[in-house]
Design a protein around this motif. Structure first.
Motif, PDB file in Angstrom:
ATOM      1  N   VAL A  37       3.133  -2.959   0.621  1.00  0.00           N
ATOM      2  CA  VAL A  37       1.920  -3.307   1.352  1.00  0.00           C
ATOM      3  C   VAL A  37       1.015  -2.081   1.272  1.00  0.00           C
ATOM      4  CG1 VAL A  37       2.818  -2.637   3.621  1.00  0.00           C
ATOM      5  CG2 VAL A  37       0.950  -4.255   3.477  1.00  0.00           C
ATOM      6  N   CYS A  38      -0.244  -2.311   0.934  1.00  0.00           N
ATOM      7  CA  CYS A  38      -1.219  -1.237   0.770  1.00  0.00           C
ATOM      8  C   CYS A  38      -2.291  -1.395   1.849  1.00  0.00           C
ATOM      9  CB  CYS A  38      -1.838  -1.342  -0.634  1.00  0.00           C
ATOM     10  SG  CYS A  38      -3.192  -0.184  -0.943  1.00  0.00           S
ATOM     11  N   ASN A  39      -2.744  -0.284   2.395  1.00  0.00           N
ATOM     12  CA  ASN A  39      -3.740  -0.336   3.467  1.00  0.00           C
ATOM     13  C   ASN A  39      -5.168  -0.115   2.967  1.00  0.00           C
ATOM     14  OD1 ASN A  39      -3.795   2.402   2.952  1.00  0.00           O
ATOM     15  ND2 ASN A  39      -3.262   3.039   5.029  1.00  0.00           N
ATOM     16  N   CYS A  40      -5.385  -0.204   1.651  1.00  0.00           N
ATOM     17  CA  CYS A  40      -6.762  -0.044   1.158  1.00  0.00           C
ATOM     18  C   CYS A  40      -7.609  -1.229   1.622  1.00  0.00           C
ATOM     19  CB  CYS A  40      -6.792   0.106  -0.367  1.00  0.00           C
ATOM     20  SG  CYS A  40      -6.682  -1.430  -1.291  1.00  0.00           S
ATOM     21  N   ARG A  45      -7.557  -6.628   3.615  1.00  0.00           N
ATOM     22  CA  ARG A  45      -8.381  -7.800   3.931  1.00  0.00           C
ATOM     23  C   ARG A  45      -7.790  -9.084   3.355  1.00  0.00           C
ATOM     24  NH1 ARG A  45     -12.229  -3.781   4.103  1.00  0.00           N
ATOM     25  NH2 ARG A  45     -13.849  -4.064   5.656  1.00  0.00           N
ATOM     26  N   ASN A  46      -7.171  -8.978   2.175  1.00  0.00           N
ATOM     27  CA  ASN A  46      -6.635 -10.168   1.511  1.00  0.00           C
ATOM     28  C   ASN A  46      -5.151 -10.400   1.772  1.00  0.00           C
ATOM     29  OD1 ASN A  46      -9.037 -11.092   0.294  1.00  0.00           O
ATOM     30  ND2 ASN A  46      -8.856  -9.531  -1.263  1.00  0.00           N
ATOM     31  N   GLY A  47      -4.502  -9.522   2.497  1.00  0.00           N
ATOM     32  CA  GLY A  47      -3.102  -9.728   2.854  1.00  0.00           C
ATOM     33  C   GLY A  47      -2.131  -9.598   1.699  1.00  0.00           C
ATOM     34  N   TYR A  48      -2.449  -8.757   0.731  1.00  0.00           N
ATOM     35  CA  TYR A  48      -1.549  -8.585  -0.405  1.00  0.00           C
ATOM     36  C   TYR A  48      -0.200  -8.012   0.020  1.00  0.00           C
ATOM     37  CZ  TYR A  48      -4.892  -9.181  -4.276  1.00  0.00           C
ATOM     38  OH  TYR A  48      -5.776  -9.676  -5.196  1.00  0.00           O
ATOM     39  N   LEU A  49       0.853  -8.557  -0.545  1.00  0.00           N
ATOM     40  CA  LEU A  49       2.186  -7.965  -0.558  1.00  0.00           C
ATOM     41  C   LEU A  49       2.505  -7.842  -2.043  1.00  0.00           C
ATOM     42  CD1 LEU A  49       4.162  -9.921   2.176  1.00  0.00           C
ATOM     43  CD2 LEU A  49       3.392  -7.546   2.259  1.00  0.00           C
ATOM     44  N   HIS A  50       2.506  -6.633  -2.558  1.00  0.00           N
ATOM     45  CA  HIS A  50       2.625  -6.404  -3.997  1.00  0.00           C
ATOM     46  C   HIS A  50       4.066  -6.356  -4.476  1.00  0.00           C
ATOM     47  CE1 HIS A  50      -1.607  -5.225  -4.441  1.00  0.00           C
ATOM     48  NE2 HIS A  50      -1.469  -4.577  -3.300  1.00  0.00           N
ATOM     49  N   VAL A  51       4.302  -7.030  -5.598  1.00  0.00           N
ATOM     50  CA  VAL A  51       5.523  -6.836  -6.364  1.00  0.00           C
ATOM     51  C   VAL A  51       5.048  -6.651  -7.802  1.00  0.00           C
ATOM     52  CG1 VAL A  51       6.019  -9.307  -6.741  1.00  0.00           C
ATOM     53  CG2 VAL A  51       7.859  -7.639  -6.815  1.00  0.00           C
ATOM     54  N   TYR A  52       5.572  -5.630  -8.452  1.00  0.00           N
ATOM     55  CA  TYR A  52       5.079  -5.252  -9.772  1.00  0.00           C
ATOM     56  C   TYR A  52       5.953  -5.869 -10.852  1.00  0.00           C
ATOM     57  CZ  TYR A  52       2.341  -2.300  -6.844  1.00  0.00           C
ATOM     58  OH  TYR A  52       1.483  -1.865  -5.864  1.00  0.00           O
ATOM     59  N   VAL A  53       5.291  -6.553 -11.785  1.00  0.00           N
ATOM     60  CA  VAL A  53       5.969  -7.344 -12.798  1.00  0.00           C
ATOM     61  C   VAL A  53       5.457  -6.937 -14.181  1.00  0.00           C
ATOM     62  CG1 VAL A  53       6.367  -9.717 -13.590  1.00  0.00           C
ATOM     63  CG2 VAL A  53       6.015  -9.271 -11.163  1.00  0.00           C
ATOM     64  N   PRO A  54       6.352  -6.695 -15.143  1.00  0.00           N
ATOM     65  CA  PRO A  54       5.868  -6.473 -16.513  1.00  0.00           C
ATOM     66  C   PRO A  54       5.077  -7.704 -16.968  1.00  0.00           C
ATOM     67  CG  PRO A  54       8.189  -5.913 -16.344  1.00  0.00           C
ATOM     68  CD  PRO A  54       7.804  -6.603 -15.052  1.00  0.00           C
ATOM     69  N   THR A 121       5.281   0.988   2.399  1.00  0.00           N
ATOM     70  CA  THR A 121       3.837   1.128   2.570  1.00  0.00           C
ATOM     71  C   THR A 121       3.265   2.125   1.563  1.00  0.00           C
ATOM     72  OG1 THR A 121       4.133   2.809   4.259  1.00  0.00           O
ATOM     73  CG2 THR A 121       3.908   0.539   5.016  1.00  0.00           C
ATOM     74  N   PHE A 122       2.040   1.855   1.153  1.00  0.00           N
ATOM     75  CA  PHE A 122       1.301   2.747   0.265  1.00  0.00           C
ATOM     76  C   PHE A 122      -0.031   3.040   0.938  1.00  0.00           C
ATOM     77  CE2 PHE A 122      -1.872   3.383  -3.116  1.00  0.00           C
ATOM     78  CZ  PHE A 122      -1.336   4.522  -3.701  1.00  0.00           C
TER      79      PHE A 122
END
Length: 135
Positions: A37-40, A45-54, A121-122
């Motif tokens: 989860v990023c606080n930028c 604002r968009n509620g992103y929960l990031h998972v990084y995928v090739p 968190t990032f």
């Protein structure tokens, strides 16, 4: 001797709210894999929960060409969303930050239990440049 185990990957299906955009991806089980989860300004604002995928492990099943993109700040990462329902689907840095990966918004994946995920968190608000300043 230390043992390194590699989680087997699981197939996940995802879609925007209106299902105009559909995809599938391979990931380690989200019960074990860290989600960010990023606080930028845009992620919060968009509620992103990031998972990084090739990139090669995402298959767009429907609607990839209809997604709209939004750039801000340093204009390196494209935030992609559905033009119909507005769902925030992914962030594509187009290789700007190293390996060719895409961030998928976990909230777009089907059948995931957010309660079981390990959240990291990032601090994008303070680490991403330039800082967000609305006109």
């Amino acid at each position: 001797m230390e043992s390194n185990t590699i989680s087997s990957k699981q197939q996940y299906y995802g879609n925007c709210h209106c299902a105009r955009i559909k995809f599938k991806t391979l990931l380690p089980s989200l019960d074990e894999h860290e989600v960010q989860v990023c606080n930028c300004s845009i992620c919060s604002r968009n509620g992103y929960l990031h998972v990084y995928v090739p990139r090669e492990e995402i298959e767009w099943l429907k609607g990839e060409d209809s997604m709209k993109g939004y750039y801000f700040g340093g204009k390196q990462a494209e935030h992609k969303f559905c033009p119909n329902c507005g769902s925030s689907i992914s962030v594509d840095p187009h290789g700007a930050f190293g390996p060719d990966w895409v961030s998928i918004n976990v909230r777009m994946l089907q059948d995931v239990d957010l309660e079981k995920m390990k959240i990291k968190t990032f601090d994008g608000r303070n680490k991403l440049e330039p800082p967000y300043r609305p006109d």
